[in-house]
Design a protein around this motif. Structure first.
Motif, short mmCIF file in Angstrom:
data_model
loop_
_atom_site.label_atom_id
_atom_site.label_comp_id
_atom_site.label_asym_id
_atom_site.label_seq_id
_atom_site.Cartn_x
_atom_site.Cartn_y
_atom_site.Cartn_z
N LYS A 454 3.81 9.90 2.10
CA LYS A 454 3.24 9.88 3.44
C LYS A 454 3.75 8.62 4.13
O LYS A 454 3.51 7.51 3.67
CB LYS A 454 1.72 9.86 3.34
N GLY A 459 3.44 8.08 10.78
CA GLY A 459 2.19 8.80 10.99
C GLY A 459 1.38 8.19 12.12
O GLY A 459 0.85 8.90 12.98
N GLN A 474 4.07 17.90 10.94
CA GLN A 474 3.79 16.87 9.93
C GLN A 474 5.04 16.18 9.39
O GLN A 474 5.21 16.10 8.16
CB GLN A 474 3.03 17.49 8.75
N ALA A 476 5.62 13.32 9.02
CA ALA A 476 5.31 12.06 8.37
C ALA A 476 4.92 12.24 6.91
O ALA A 476 4.67 11.28 6.20
CB ALA A 476 4.19 11.34 9.11
N GLN A 477 4.82 13.49 6.46
CA GLN A 477 4.50 13.69 5.04
C GLN A 477 5.41 14.77 4.46
O GLN A 477 5.57 15.83 5.05
CB GLN A 477 3.03 14.09 4.87
#
Lengths: 496, 496
Positions: A454, A459, A474, A476-477
């Motif tokens: 992550k 994020g 998403q 960021a992960q």
């Protein structure tokens, strides 16, 4: 049984006027001390670390910046009757060391020292009872070449820690010139040096307050005395108007160049042997500095510098930051002095009876740090560690193995060691630590031999500004094979 | 006028038990602290620097390694009645900080700290009243994963500062196991924890002295007491022979592997809940360390480790150097412990009333430095500065310009600032400073725009061993153009 009083709990506080330093406050100071030590070392100075505790006797009554001698020290009596004290500066311990080891140390002895000193003074905002000093002194050199060198070194040190040229100035004066002026003003009699000592003390302190009190305030102190805004009265030196004129002329003797300043000073001390000697010393210092390229954009002669300290006997110097900072009320003010020093030929004599010439400088590291922070040149918050989260307490050994690999590759990393039950708390912790990345591996990921990374920086950016689509995707992960953990973390930390 | 007594001169000495550190003693310690800080940082620990002075109240009565509480601290009373004291370790200030900032600090809070601590104890040879500690602690983590991590980090730190594997061992035990053994031996009653407290204190200190007193001495202390060689009597715990057998069996419970040691401990504490819990914690620690590759060549379970400190509540650990050094009489002896720590879950509670789990380690940096020096792995003397000699006092500016150029090129250099009249003294000074090179320029050389370089290292070698021809040819001193000064000095310093 009678109900007992609960034991009283101690207060979780340091003593008044003391404080704690966390994180980058510690590392930035350490880095600054290292940079200054590097300059001192290059100039041939050797490190000395004396103990924090000295006998009160050895420290003597030379506490600077304070009118009453002997006050301001943390001292206590031992069971055997000896009085011990915390050092209040690094000069008094040096004098003790120079006397104690006079047969073993090289002469001249150039030493630098850095560390905390303690002052038992009334604490105030930004005024602490423990602070750092960073000193360099040359003991055993009577030549003013030693003073000139220290001024040059001070200039180098300030530039090395990040104060650009023209944001500071080193100002140089000479106590002998001041004594010559005192003689010209009739408050120093060379045939009876102790006469007028009280008056001279008042004059010295008055000159030192020129910045704060202005010409009018100083004139009052040279004359009958001065009542301040609070109604407190400070006794004056009771000089006549003519005598005060001589002193004031001295303080305004600074001219455009070192040569013209010296010429003016020569006029003012004419007839005084010590005064003339002092002007000649200033001329030598100016010539030496010029030969090394330290021009008036870095170091100037300035007769208004006196330094509060009683023990100076020759050249004195002071470094001042020339830029404005905003005070608590948002008003610009000059930052002021961050370092000072001078020649003190009598400190070692206290121990041995023999005069030993000495000169040195002390840099107020905490003030310098405050200045750099006020200018936004320091105080960048450091990145935190990579946090390996704990999804499954039974797999702690596997998480520890991950941080073990990361650390072996030089990456700062840790496993979350709080109660892992609430995963949100783990991410809050990572946030508080300013962690750039969190690593996640539940039993599902473990079975498939993968981990989730992550990216907490990305994020946070997305959370602040993303569209719904970006948010859903998403970025960021993401998942990576367990075997790529170190490589992928390194790639992300390097911004790749 | 009556003859006045001369003013008494202060003694040029530090207080008893304090000392000064010069040159490489300072820089080597600084380098070691930096290396350890690097390891702590990589493990996710953040720096904290608390003040040297605390309220006596906040420090409490937890002075380690000493039977009498409250003794051993430098303390004094302020004018306002407050008692202040110098910190005697870095753990008590951490407990105060953790309590004071409990709402702001991340939890768990991992911090490292390094700096001097002070003990008001009787000084002895090699035993000083100010010394350095270098600590890392995790506050707020109840999991023994935190203890395991600290053991691994201690092992990494020792190897990083230059103690190779198998020259040290980290030994781990658990106070809970010891309490289980106490229960089995009948000196701990879980329903009345304060009963037998005196006896347990004696048992704890007796176990801690196994190395020094041997089995017989420990047995005496467990029983009726022991008279030492000087005739002093130490009271015993008055255990029966059977009770003492249980304690002795515990101390000898170490087996070849962690698993077999734990099995033996399980037998010894059978029936004790706290003892069984302690063994399980040791098993977890051993498993975590093994998963990260820290085998018994680095970290072992060892039931004979108790640590003198009263406040430990769970795992305790100690790092010992396993090589011999020669003592003052030339006899080999084990160097012994250089670091230790453990879990102390009650220190923060003193302030807040709430239990906060905590565990940490303290490295005795001065002992570690002494060990490395005893093994010849440290203590290399640093090269001194290049010395520019003064042949002609009037040409000081030219000499200063030379060192200015050298320093700008990163070369450590200085002008001789003593009285230049006697040239021999200048060379003696260069020798004392361990200068590699001396630069010489008299008026003759100045006119021809050249300088002489004297290679002092080569010169010393020739003086020791040269034939007459070599001596006459003077290869250690030669002339170069002034313009080549920096380049030639750099060439010589680089051994070219």
């Amino acid at each position: 049984m009678a109900k007992q009083n609960k034991p009283r709990r101690p207060k979780a506080e340091p003593p008044k006027g003391f404080r704690d330093y966390f994180g980058t406050d510690v590392t930035e100071r350490k880095a600054m001390l290292e940079m200054i030590a590097g300059v001192y070392h290059r100039y041939g100075f050797d490190p000395l670390e004396s103990s924090a505790v000295e006998t009160l006797d050895a420290l003597g009554k030379h506490l600077p910046d304070i009118d009453r001698p002997n006050a301001g020290v943390f001292a206590w009596q031992e069971d055997d009757g000896d009085w011990l004290a915390l050092r209040y500066d690094l000069t008094a311990p040096l004098a003790r060391v120079a006397a104690q080891f006079r047969n073993d140390l090289p002469s001249p002895y150039r030493r630098y020292a850095m560390g905390p000193v303690w002052r038992n003074e009334k604490p105030g905002p930004g005024r602490f009872r423990q602070f750092y000093q960073c000193d360099a002194d040359t003991v055993g050199a009577s030549s003013v070449a030693a003073d000139a060198e220290i001024c040059a070194m001070l200039s180098d040190a300030l530039e090395t820690v990040g104060i650009p040229r023209r944001d500071y100035i080193v100002r140089v004066n000479n106590r002998k010139v001041l004594n010559g002026v005192m003689e010209a003003a009739g408050v120093l009699d060379p045939s009876d040096p102790e006469k007028f000592e009280t008056e001279r003390g008042i004059v010295l302190r008055a000159i030192d307050k020129l910045d704060r009190l202005g010409e009018g305030g100083v004139r009052a102190l040279l004359g009958a005395g001065r009542k301040d805004d609070s109604g407190d009265f400070t006794e004056g030196a009771n000089l006549t108007g003519l005598q005060a004129d001589v002193i004031m002329a001295f303080m305004e003797a600074r001219r455009d160049s070192g040569a013209t300043t010296c010429a003016r000073l020569r006029e003012l001390v004419s007839g005084s042997q010590i005064g003339t000697e002092g002007v000649e010393e200033l001329e030598t210092i100016a010539a030496l500095l010029e030969a090394q390229g330290y021009g008036p954009d870095r170091i100037v002669l300035d007769p208004s510098v006196v330094r509060g300290l009683g023990y100076y006997t020759g050249p004195v110097f002071e470094a001042e930051l020339t830029f404005d900072i905003l005070d608590e009320k948002g008003n610009p003010r000059q930052f002021g002095s961050v370092a000072g020093g001078g020649r003190y030929d009598d400190l070692v004599k206290r121990f041995t009876g023999q005069a030993v010439p000495a000169t040195g400088v002390s840099i107020g590291v905490d003030r310098l740090l405050a200045a750099l922070r006020a200018k936004g040149r320091l105080g960048g918050s450091e990145k935190g560690p990579v946090i390996v989260t704990v999804m499954d307490r039974a797999r702690m050994a596997a998480y520890q193995a991950m941080v073990g690999e990361l650390r072996a590759a030089g990456v700062r990393a840790e496993v979350y060691l709080g109660n892992p039950r609430n995963f949100g708390n783990q991410l809050k912790y990572a946030d508080k630590r300013k962690a750039p990345l969190a690593i996640i591996q539940g039993s599902d990921e473990a079975e498939r031999n993968v981990v989730q990374i992550k990216d907490l920086v990305l994020g946070a950016k997305i959370a602040a500004s993303a569209s719904l689509e970006e948010w859903k995707s998403q970025p960021a992960q993401f998942e990576i094979p367990r075997g790529e953990l170190v490589a992928q973390v390194q790639r992300l930390l390097n911004g790749g």
